[in-house]
Write a protein that holds these residues in place. Structure first.
Motif, short mmCIF file in Angstrom:
data_model
loop_
_atom_site.label_atom_id
_atom_site.label_comp_id
_atom_site.label_asym_id
_atom_site.label_seq_id
_atom_site.Cartn_x
_atom_site.Cartn_y
_atom_site.Cartn_z
N ALA A 295 6.03 -12.48 -0.11
CA ALA A 295 5.32 -13.49 -1.03
C ALA A 295 6.52 -14.22 -1.54
O ALA A 295 7.74 -13.59 -1.90
CB ALA A 295 4.84 -12.79 -2.15
N ALA B 32 -1.89 -4.78 0.72
CA ALA B 32 -2.35 -4.50 -0.67
C ALA B 32 -3.50 -3.99 -0.76
O ALA B 32 -4.12 -4.58 -1.87
CB ALA B 32 -1.61 -5.29 -1.67
N GLY B 33 -4.33 -3.71 0.04
CA GLY B 33 -5.80 -3.38 -0.09
C GLY B 33 -6.50 -3.11 1.33
O GLY B 33 -6.05 -3.17 2.18
N ASN B 34 -7.88 -3.13 1.28
CA ASN B 34 -8.76 -2.73 2.43
C ASN B 34 -9.34 -4.07 2.85
O ASN B 34 -10.13 -4.63 1.94
CB ASN B 34 -9.78 -1.78 1.75
CG ASN B 34 -10.64 -1.26 2.96
OD1 ASN B 34 -10.86 -2.32 4.00
ND2 ASN B 34 -11.43 -0.18 2.73
N ALA C 297 -1.34 2.25 4.39
CA ALA C 297 -0.38 3.34 3.85
C ALA C 297 -1.09 4.60 3.96
O ALA C 297 -0.50 5.44 3.37
CB ALA C 297 -0.19 2.82 2.25
N LEU D 217 -7.08 4.76 6.05
CA LEU D 217 -7.54 3.32 6.03
C LEU D 217 -7.05 3.00 7.52
O LEU D 217 -7.85 1.88 8.16
CB LEU D 217 -6.48 2.55 5.14
CG LEU D 217 -6.98 0.81 5.07
CD1 LEU D 217 -8.13 0.67 4.73
CD2 LEU D 217 -5.84 0.19 4.16
N GLU E 22 3.28 1.23 6.82
CA GLU E 22 4.37 0.94 5.91
C GLU E 22 4.58 1.98 5.03
O GLU E 22 3.86 2.15 4.17
CB GLU E 22 3.93 -0.47 5.39
CG GLU E 22 5.07 -1.03 4.49
CD GLU E 22 4.86 -2.06 3.63
OE1 GLU E 22 4.60 -3.52 4.06
OE2 GLU E 22 4.51 -1.93 2.48
N GLY F 206 8.61 -4.28 -2.20
CA GLY F 206 7.28 -4.81 -2.76
C GLY F 206 6.22 -3.69 -3.03
O GLY F 206 6.64 -2.66 -3.42
N VAL G 265 5.69 -1.15 -7.12
CA VAL G 265 6.23 -2.08 -6.62
C VAL G 265 7.77 -1.90 -6.56
O VAL G 265 8.27 -1.47 -7.60
CB VAL G 265 6.10 -3.40 -7.27
CG1 VAL G 265 7.07 -4.63 -6.59
CG2 VAL G 265 4.73 -3.91 -6.91
N LEU H 262 12.29 -8.45 -5.24
CA LEU H 262 11.48 -7.19 -4.20
C LEU H 262 12.51 -6.82 -2.88
O LEU H 262 12.95 -7.75 -2.44
CB LEU H 262 10.30 -7.64 -3.98
CG LEU H 262 9.51 -7.94 -4.92
CD1 LEU H 262 7.88 -8.26 -4.42
CD2 LEU H 262 9.39 -6.86 -6.02
O1 TUI Z 1 1.37 -5.95 0.34
C1 TUI Z 1 2.57 -5.40 0.70
N1 TUI Z 1 3.70 -5.66 0.06
C2 TUI Z 1 3.87 -6.63 -1.01
S1 TUI Z 1 2.35 -7.43 -1.74
C3 TUI Z 1 3.52 -7.99 -2.99
S2 TUI Z 1 2.64 -9.33 -4.17
C4 TUI Z 1 2.42 -8.18 -5.51
N2 TUI Z 1 2.89 -8.64 -6.54
C5 TUI Z 1 2.57 -8.09 -7.70
C6 TUI Z 1 2.04 -6.82 -7.67
C7 TUI Z 1 1.66 -6.15 -6.50
C8 TUI Z 1 1.79 -7.16 -5.19
C9 TUI Z 1 4.46 -7.72 -2.83
N3 TUI Z 1 4.70 -6.79 -1.75
N4 TUI Z 1 2.93 -4.52 1.60
C10 TUI Z 1 1.55 -3.98 2.52
C11 TUI Z 1 0.91 -2.77 1.86
N5 TUI Z 1 -0.03 -2.51 1.71
N6 TUI Z 1 1.88 -1.78 1.36
C12 TUI Z 1 0.83 -0.66 0.92
C13 TUI Z 1 -0.40 -1.34 1.25
C14 TUI Z 1 -1.66 -0.64 0.99
C15 TUI Z 1 -1.75 0.21 -0.29
C16 TUI Z 1 -2.92 0.66 -0.48
C17 TUI Z 1 -2.61 -1.22 1.61
C18 TUI Z 1 -3.88 -0.53 1.29
C19 TUI Z 1 -3.99 0.37 0.19
O2 TUI Z 1 -5.08 0.95 -0.13
C20 TUI Z 1 -6.22 0.40 0.28
C21 TUI Z 1 -7.48 1.11 -0.26
O3 TUI Z 1 -8.48 0.50 -0.87
O4 TUI Z 1 -7.65 1.99 0.47
#
Ligand code: TUI
Length: 315
Positions: A22, A97-99, A119, A123, A138, A144, A230, A278
């Protein structure tokens, strides 16, 4: 030369992705990585649909090689960005950061190779069922937003659970890390921290200096209380945030407010007081400025040399 299945499928020379960081992963960095034979990835996180469209066109003017877009699922622009990647015929989309289930049908129907960042094994298996081309596993060494597991455990467990390519991320910044990831079953790596100091990375000079100077214990994790941990460099800001987080008298709303805008302040202004820098745990290994192409080539050549010397481990 190190190569794997994903090279032919994605039209890249080296199995190296650049993380869609980001406020950092812009046309300059992504095009340099793609020109260097890896897969450059634009960060969709901090742009609305119109801005991302412009950035995609800028990238296309800088490279004819394929590049991807990362859709950060917590972004307020995720929905509009999810349509831009289709309209612009982006070949590869990563999510974070999500599904990503909500968007996967329309992306795969549009012929996009979808590569969610995961993660957890759960998933990874879910997105495999929904047609993901590959996953990025990851680990929590990353900078991050992070999950709970380490790269060593997560990559191995995901590789054994799915039948699609796995790209390893988190704590990888050189050929040893790459070779280790391949030994765990991965067929590619994604790096973020090492690319922060690439010549073509437009992050503020203060950011690059902090990364170059950082040692192994110079990152910390905040945001656990808000449910989105983070990892960032230890600075006055991140230490203060961590203290407030531990203080029950500070409300979650106040914490959310404190974090707002901090990524932009770090990346664009180099604001050492209020920015959130980050960065991954592997920063201790990142001590040299190089072009993106040199980074990719040297990581892959180191890994290749390690594989060639592997018979020496066997009697
Ligand atoms: O997304 C990232 N890294 C990031 S996004 C970001 S911007 C941000 N700013 C403030 C607060 C939060 C984010 C900075 N860095 N990496 C990919 C990543 N995805 N890492 C971990 C995950 C992840 C975690 C849980 C993916 C899915 C998950 O669960 C989803 C579910 O609902 O099962």
């Amino acid at each position: 030369m190190i190569k794997s299945k994903i090279c032919d499928d994605l039209g890249i020379k080296y199995p190296v992705f650049q993380g869609g960081m980001a406020w950092i992963a812009d046309a300059s960095l992504a095009s340099a990585v793609s020109e260097g034979g890896g897969l450059g990835i634009l960060a969709g996180m901090n742009m609305n649909g119109e801005q991302l469209t412009e950035e995609i066109r800028r990238t296309r003017r800088l490279t004819k090689n394929p590049f991807g877009v990362n859709v950060m699922l917590m972004s307020p622009y995720a929905e509009e960005v999810s349509d831009v990647v289709i309209r612009e015929h982006i070949p590869v989309v990563t999510t974070g950061a999500g599904n990503p289930a909500l968007y996967m049908k329309k992306w795969t129907e549009a012929g996009i190779k979808v590569i969610p960042v995961v993660a957890s094994v759960a998933l990874a298996k879910m997105v495999e069922r929904r047609g993901a081309y590959a996953v990025v596993a990851e680990g929590g060494e990353s900078g991050g937003h992070i999950g709970e597991l380490s790269t060593m455990a997560l990559v191995r467990e995901v590789c054994s659970a799915v039948n699609i390519p796995v790209i390893a991320a988190g704590g990888i910044a050189d050929g040893n890390g790459m070779a280790a990831a391949f030994m765990l079953g991965a067929c590619g790596v994604q790096m973020g921290t090492r690319f922060l100091v690439a010549d073509e990375c437009t992050a503020h000079e203060n950011y690059k200096q902090l990364v170059l100077k950082a040692g192994d214990r110079d990152t910390l994790v905040t945001g656990r209380r808000l449910g989105h941990p983070v990892r960032a460099l230890k600075t006055n800001f991140s230490r203060m945030y961590k203290e407030k987080e531990a203080d029950g008298a500070v409300s979650s709303e106040e914490l959310e407010g404190l974090g707002k805008g901090a990524l932009r302040l770090a990346a664009k202004e180099g604001d050492l007081q209020n920015g959130s820098f980050l960065c991954g745990e592997i920063a201790g290994l990142v001590t040299k400025r190089q072009s993106a192409a040199e980074i990719i080539r040297s990581v892959c050549e180191e890994a290749e040399a390690l594989f060639r010397s592997a018979p020496s481990f066997v009697d």
